[in-house]
Every structure is written in C-alpha cells, then in structure tokens.
Design an enzyme around this catalytic site. Structure first.
Site, PDB file in Angstrom:
ATOM      1  CD  GLU A 113      -2.289  -1.260   2.751  1.00  0.00           C
ATOM      2  OE1 GLU A 113      -2.138  -0.280   3.842  1.00  0.00           O
ATOM      3  OE2 GLU A 113      -2.726  -2.308   3.110  1.00  0.00           O
ATOM      4  CE  LYS A 115       5.607   5.307   6.881  1.00  0.00           C
ATOM      5  NZ  LYS A 115       5.148   6.448   7.506  1.00  0.00           N
ATOM      6  CG  ASP A 117       4.055  12.567   5.061  1.00  0.00           C
ATOM      7  OD1 ASP A 117       3.898  12.347   6.362  1.00  0.00           O
ATOM      8  OD2 ASP A 117       5.059  13.087   4.702  1.00  0.00           O
ATOM      9  CE1 TYR A 225      -2.896   2.745   9.294  1.00  0.00           C
ATOM     10  CE2 TYR A 225      -2.864   4.847   7.463  1.00  0.00           C
ATOM     11  CZ  TYR A 225      -2.599   4.174   8.961  1.00  0.00           C
ATOM     12  OH  TYR A 225      -2.141   4.988   9.803  1.00  0.00           O
ATOM     13  CE  LYS A 312       9.691   7.355   6.664  1.00  0.00           C
ATOM     14  NZ  LYS A 312       9.917   8.100   7.227  1.00  0.00           N
ATOM     15  CB  CYS A 406      23.216  42.178  12.061  1.00  0.00           C
ATOM     16  SG  CYS A 406      21.849  41.568  12.202  1.00  0.00           S
ATOM     17  CB  CYS A 409      21.148  45.737  14.413  1.00  0.00           C
ATOM     18  SG  CYS A 409      22.248  44.232  14.636  1.00  0.00           S
ATOM     19  CB  CYS A 424      23.619  39.419  14.850  1.00  0.00           C
ATOM     20  SG  CYS A 424      23.347  40.862  15.634  1.00  0.00           S
ATOM     21  CB  CYS A 430      19.883  42.435  17.039  1.00  0.00           C
ATOM     22  SG  CYS A 430      19.619  41.699  15.317  1.00  0.00           S
TER      23      CYS A 430
HETATM   24  S1  IVH Z   1      -0.116   0.203   8.901  1.00  0.00           S
HETATM   25  C1  IVH Z   1       0.460  -1.977  12.776  1.00  0.00           C
HETATM   26  N1  IVH Z   1      -0.483   1.346   6.309  1.00  0.00           N
HETATM   27  O1  IVH Z   1       2.680   5.392   8.973  1.00  0.00           O
HETATM   28  C2  IVH Z   1       0.425  -1.267  11.380  1.00  0.00           C
HETATM   29  N2  IVH Z   1       0.472   2.463   8.357  1.00  0.00           N
HETATM   30  O2  IVH Z   1       5.439   5.007  10.018  1.00  0.00           O
HETATM   31  C3  IVH Z   1       0.139   0.061  11.460  1.00  0.00           C
HETATM   32  N3  IVH Z   1       0.826   4.999   7.698  1.00  0.00           N
HETATM   33  O3  IVH Z   1       1.829   4.089  12.471  1.00  0.00           O
HETATM   34  C4  IVH Z   1       0.186   0.840  10.540  1.00  0.00           C
HETATM   35  N4  IVH Z   1      -0.091   4.904   5.449  1.00  0.00           N
HETATM   36  O4  IVH Z   1       0.504   6.241  10.944  1.00  0.00           O
HETATM   37  C5  IVH Z   1      -0.294   1.500   7.855  1.00  0.00           C
HETATM   38  N5  IVH Z   1      -0.880   2.315   4.315  1.00  0.00           N
HETATM   39  C6  IVH Z   1      -0.687   2.408   5.733  1.00  0.00           C
HETATM   40  C7  IVH Z   1      -0.036   3.687   6.130  1.00  0.00           C
HETATM   41  C8  IVH Z   1       0.465   3.720   7.496  1.00  0.00           C
HETATM   42  C9  IVH Z   1       0.764   5.597   6.530  1.00  0.00           C
HETATM   43  C10 IVH Z   1       1.411   5.848   8.949  1.00  0.00           C
HETATM   44  C11 IVH Z   1       0.831   5.060  10.030  1.00  0.00           C
HETATM   45  C12 IVH Z   1       1.855   4.451  10.812  1.00  0.00           C
HETATM   46  C13 IVH Z   1       2.999   5.225  10.295  1.00  0.00           C
HETATM   47  C14 IVH Z   1       4.519   4.334  10.523  1.00  0.00           C
END
Ligand code: IVH
Length: 666
Positions: A113, A115, A117, A225, A312, A406, A409, A424, A430
């Site tokens: 899935e 992630k 933000d 999710y 990430k 600076c 000032c 400064c 300042c």
């Molecule tokens: S699953 C126990 N799925 O990322 C599993 N988390 O850095 C729980 N997050 O705590 C998380 N997208 O706040 C899951 N597709 C996704 C997500 C996701 C964003 C967040 C969530 C998690 C954090 C971890």
C-alpha cells in the site's frame, strides 16, 4: 567505542531525538527531515544493540513519539497504536522477507500500500455508529478528537446496513490534500500567521484545534488502512479492507497483493514516480503480511508489528535558478542564508525558497547567483539546496560573498570557533533577538504565559512591549485597542501573565534566556545557589563547582550579569513579583524515600509536576513497572500498567491518596 563513550553518545542522541519529537509531534514544526531523524534513531538503535545494558525503557527506540496535548481528554487505546519499522533500502526489504519466511510454516502473501503522509487516527465504531476518534498519542494513550473528526466528510458517522462487526476499530491517516494545504497557508500568510511546514503538520495541527467549526473548513481527508476487532468479516487484511470500502470508508486505492520480492520492487518503483501525480502526500510504501493468522504468528515488538514494514521514498529533487539570497536573523542571533528560487513544483507544492544552511555549505557547493541549483524536498520542512549543475553556469560569474554585517541591525557578525553559523552579537538591540527572548520567556517550559507567538510578536511590533519586564505592565485596556481582542481574551492573557509570577525560581532563571543555560542547567544552578543575587555574585570557581557547569556556561553566566541592562531587567522582574530566590519553594522532605512510583492514566496536573514533587520528597519515578516499583499512581482511564501492577501485587494509589501521602492540598 568504549561503554563510557557509547553511554555518552546514546545520551546525546536521546536528548536530540526527544527535542525533535517535541518539534514534530507537539509543535508541528519539524526542524530536520524524516531522513535525518531516522538516521539519529538508527544510530541509537545500533549503539543499544552493541551495548544492551544501555537500553532503558524510556529510550525513544523503545516507544513511539507522543502527540498528546493537554486540551483533549486522554483515552487508553484498546490495542496499542504501534509504529512501523522502516528502511530506505531494498536490501532491507529482502531481509524483512527472509525473516518472515523463516518464521512462517507457509508461504506469505503480501499486500503493498502507499504510506500516507498524514497523522494517524483510530476510529471506534459501535453498532455501526462512529463512537470515538483517538490520535496516536504515545501509542498507549491518545487524545479524544471525536468532535473534530466528525467534520471530515470521508469518515462515515453511520455505516449503511452490512456485515460489519458490532464493535471494531479502524485505523488510518488523516491528511490534508495539497490544494487545501496551499489555500490554508495563503490564508495564514494574509493574516501574518506562520505557515505550516507541510501538509502533514497542517493536518495534525488542524485535528488539535479546539473549535470544530474551523476544522470543518480545513479540507481534511482520511484513508483507512487497518481494521481491528474480534469478528472481522475475512481472515485476511486485503478482503477486510475491501469490505470496509463497501461500508463507506475510503481505503488505499493502490492496495496490491504481491507474492515475491520482484513484485514488491515493481510496486515500489512504480509508485516512487507515479505518486508525484497524486493530490496528497505519500512518503513510502507499506508492506504487510496478508493473512491474519500469519500476522498473529509473527506478532509484535514493543514498537512495531513484525508482520509489516515501510519502505520510505527518497526526497524529491528538482533543478531551478537561484535568483537571490536573503539572510534571516534567528532568535539567538544565528544567521541563516535563504535562497530565493525561480518557482518550481516539487512534492506537490510550489517551492520558491530553500535553505542554504551556512557560509561553509555555500562555499563547499560553490553556489553562485544565477546558478542552476538542485533542490530537495523530503515531504517536509523547508527544502534545501543540495548541489549545483556546474555545466549550466554562465561564464564569468563571480564567487558568492557572504555578508559581514547583520541585515537587521548592521552589527558586525561574529563566528565562534567550531561553530558553523555566523552570529549577530548585538543581542540587546537587534529586533529579532529581542523578540526571540520575549517568546522564549513566555514559552510553556519557561514562564508558561498563555499566548500565541503571533500575539506576542504583534505586541512587540506595535511597541507595547520592548522587553520581558514590560509584559508585567500590560493592562487590559492596552490590549482592547487592538483589533481581534475581545474582553475575554484580553482578560485571559492578563490573568496568565499575572499567574506566571508563581513560576519556581528555576523556571524564571531558565526564562531569562542566558546563553547555554537550558532547563537542566537552570535547575542545577537554582539548586546549588539560593538566589539570583548569589548567582550574579558567584565567581568562576563557584560556578564551576556546580554540577554540570563547565567553563563555557560559567563564562556565559558571568558575561550575562556583567551587563548593566540585564541587572536592571532582573530588578524590574523582581519588582513584578517573580521569584528570584529558592526560599518560597515547597520544603524538601524525606517522606517518600525508598519509594519508586510509576505514573499512569489521566491526572489532574501534568506528569512532570507530579514527578518533580515526588523527587522533591525523596521518591523516585520510573517509566515502567519493574521489580523495584513500590507504588502505582493510577489516574483516570488507566490501562495495561494498572492491570500489570495488580497482577504483580504492587500497591495502587489514587491521586487523592498520593496527596495524602505527601500531606498536600490538591
Ligand atoms: S499500517 C500496525 N498502513 O505510517 C500497522 N500505516 O510510520 C499500522 N501509515 O503508524 C500501520 N500509511 O500512521 C499502515 N498504508 C498504511 C499507512 C500507514 C501511513 C502511517 C501510520 C503508521 C506510520 C508508521
């Protein structure tokens, strides 16, 4: 590395991580990127792996950061709200897969899935109705933000008829799409309010607003999710989420089943590029084991499930022209060069400015005006310039000259040995430095004056306060002249200023903002020397005799008190009633000597205060229950700790009983 070196490094890393947790979770203003944060955490985890004796229950590696604030009711999570292990390398995804295969009898199937933000939320449904919405908090307790969450259109308040369990929790991420984020920041700029650094902080900040009507206009959305409960419709994650979609929840549209590492890599590669077209921020891919039985078999660590991990994405980069450079003067006098850029689209937002860090960085990268520069934006904070495309440089462009004075000032800048930044030195006159001092003085950990930064900044700009002592001369009538000040808010502000004089001496000392005198140093100083006069009179040797004070801090203290202006300021603060001695403080006793407390649940005052009081009377406070624990101080909604303490036969006391123990009035 010796054990001693490791202990010191771990301590320093923990302090840095705590600071960044505060910036990120509480203030919603991160100062480093996620990537840099993860590096700190990884280094700490590495040290703890080599020297397991250094692991303590309060280490950031052992728990998730906290977003808990005081304005909302705190609720215990039924299932701990964990975080995810994460990595930037595909090799580590391979390790993850091998580990899973080793631990399972059958082949795993994965679900990939995006992630999202944003900020995590747990929604509980009872009989098909939204019952409660709770933030992550510290993973164990979160804030009840139900009223605010009810304003989010993509969260159904009532489910249509279907086979949903009578009771379940569904977790997801609340986010602010880019268009809503830009609109909000434009509005804030128009009102002189500081912008949010990124959509995630804007979403988290919005969720913590006290007025739900404002939240309703912030354009928040929610993707779900993870579903938890006893009688879920299917035996696997994928089908459960599909069901949830039928009940009216928005789920990850990109969710894909994968069997092999190749399939996972393809998903990652595809979305690393394709995410740039999405209307909201994503910062990686989450890989989960699909079967619930297998999830159960793999289990959890204290911090994260073993059945899921996150890959990430690297920060997004772009290339654009450097138009000019501004120099900002920070609250401590530190100079930060900021690049003005030919605007470019990056990570869903328009980037016009970027950080250049300091003179060394500019010299190192040999950045010159009108160069084509490489800009990086990690889904957060201010973007930075990470390089120059020298091939596009125009012939004859002159090297960049850093400023020597600076910009606020005109004082001649200094640069201390070993420091990356120019400063400064004109801290008394300042303007940004004066304002910085006032903001620091009023901040929660110092005098705790209840006012936003924008308010204090306005009072300063309008000339109503020129230094911290002027705060105590303000009258309600002064404030009422300003637009937006209702009778009530003016009164609250004045009351809060008046109440601040009660702050303990150590807080007042910290609030003065003496260079290098942080909270801990202020406390040590106040413990060792009984009054401000004693500190002002102390010579170098007397200061060096104080625990944790070295040459640099001692010199800074002497320098501070040598200044006539500072002495006058202190006289005025004393006149306003601020505590400048230790005498008025509660007496120390040995009433709790030998007792080790663990605190849990919601209490009537901040835990820090309770902890301080216990320590003042000879007791100790530990983060978690152990063989040494003698008392569990349990507040409202106490959860797992209460259960464990009961089981271990530890004495459990209420806040009332604790007060009686100390013979104090609550
Ligand atoms: S699953 C126990 N799925 O990322 C599993 N988390 O850095 C729980 N997050 O705590 C998380 N997208 O706040 C899951 N597709 C996704 C997500 C996701 C964003 C967040 C969530 C998690 C954090 C971890």
């Amino acid at each position: 590395m010796t054990l001693k070196e490791a202990a010191e490094r771990a301590e320093r890393l923990r302090a840095a991580i705590e600071t960044h947790n505060r910036h990120y979770y509480i203030e919603n203003k991160p100062v480093i990127s996620d990537f840099e944060y993860d590096l700190l955490l990884q280094e700490l985890a590495g040290i703890e792996r080599l020297f397991p004796s250094l692991i303590v229950a309060t280490s950031p590696t052992q728990r998730v950061g906290s977003d808990r604030t005081r304005e909302f009711t705190q609720v215990a999570h039924r299932y701990a709200m964990l975080s995810l292990g994460n990595t930037y390398s595909t090799d580590e995804i391979r390790d993850f897969d091998s580990r899973i295969r080793r631990s399972l009898d059958d082949e795993p199937e994965y679900v990939c899935e995006l992630k999202f933000d944003g900020t995590a939320i747990g929604l509980t449904y009872l009989n098909g109705r939204l019952h409660q919405a709770v933030t992550r908090g510290d993973g164990e307790y979160g804030d009840d933000v139900t009223a605010n969450v009810r304003t989010i259109p993509s969260i159904p308040p009532q489910l249509p008829p279907g086979e949903w369990p009578h009771e379940f929790e569904i977790r997801g991420e609340i986010l602010m799409p880019f268009h809503a984020f830009e609109r909000l920041n434009n509005q804030r700029a128009a009102h002189g309010a500081p912008p949010f650094a990124n959509p995630r902080n804007a979403a988290a900040g919005s969720l913590k607003l006290l007025d739900s009507r404002i939240v309703a206009h912030r354009g928040l959305e929610c993707f779900l999710y993870h579903i938890l409960g006893e009688n879920l419709p299917a035996d696997n994650h994928f089908d459960n989420l599909r069901k949830a979609a039928q009940w009216g929840f928005r789920i990850s549209e990109q969710m894909t089943k994968c069997r092999t590492l190749d399939e996972i890599s393809t998903f990652i590669r595809h979305w690393d590029e394709a995410r740039k077209t999405l209307p909201y921020a994503t910062d990686g891919v989450v890989i989960k084991v699909n079967s619930l039985a297998q999830q159960q078999q793999l289990g959890l660590t204290a911090k994260s499930p073993r059945w899921a991990t996150a890959f990430k994405f690297k920060a997004e980069q772009g290339i654009t022209e450097l138009l000019s450079v501004d120099f900002q003067v920070g609250r401590t006098g530190a100079i930060t060069p900021v690049a003005n850029l030919q605007p470019l689209q990056l990570a869903g937002t328009t980037v016009k400015r970027a950080s250049l860090h300091n003179a060394d960085q500019i010299a190192l990268l040999d950045i010159r005006l009108h160069d084509m520069v490489i800009v990086e934006k990690g889904g957060e904070i201010i973007p930075k310039i990470v390089g120059v495309d020298h091939s596009q440089r125009k012939a004859g462009s002159p090297p960049f000259h850093y400023i020597t004075q600076c910009p606020e000032c005109a004082a001649t800048l200094i640069r201390d040995e070993g420091e990356a930044k120019h400063y400064c030195p004109n801290d008394a006159h300042c303007p940004p430095q004066i304002l910085g001092k006032i903001l620091h003085f009023a901040s929660r950990r110092a005098m705790n004056i209840n006012a936003g930064e924008a308010t204090i900044e306005m009072l300063y700009r309008e000339g109503l306060i020129k230094n911290v002592a002027d705060l105590y001369l303000l009258k309600k009538e002064h404030l009422r002249h300003f637009h937006n000040w209702g009778e009530k808010s003016a009164e609250n502000f004045i009351t809060s200023i008046a109440a601040s004089v009660q702050a303990p001496f150590a807080k007042a000392l910290y609030a003065l903002g003496i260079r290098y005198v942080g909270e801990t140093t202020a406390k040590k100083l106040a413990d060792a020397l009984p009054s401000i006069d004693a500190i002002a009179k102390a010579n170098l040797d007397q200061l060096l005799a104080v625990d944790e004070i070295g040459e640099r801090i001692a010199q800074s203290i002497i320098h501070y008190f040598a200044d006539e202006n500072n002495r006058t300021l202190i006289a005025r603060l004393r006149h306003a009633g601020i505590r400048m001695t230790n005498e008025a403080q509660a007496p120390r006793t040995a009433a709790l000597t030998g007792m080790v407390f663990v605190i849990t649940g919601t209490l009537s005052r901040p835990r820090e205060d309770i902890k301080a009081l216990i320590e003042q009377h000879g007791g100790r406070v530990a983060a978690d229950i152990s063989a040494k624990t003698t008392h569990l101080l349990a507040g409202l909604n106490a959860g797992s700790k209460l259960a464990r303490a009961k089981k271990a036969g530890i004495k459990i006391i209420s806040e009332q009983e604790y007060a009686e123990l100390l013979n104090i009035q609550r």
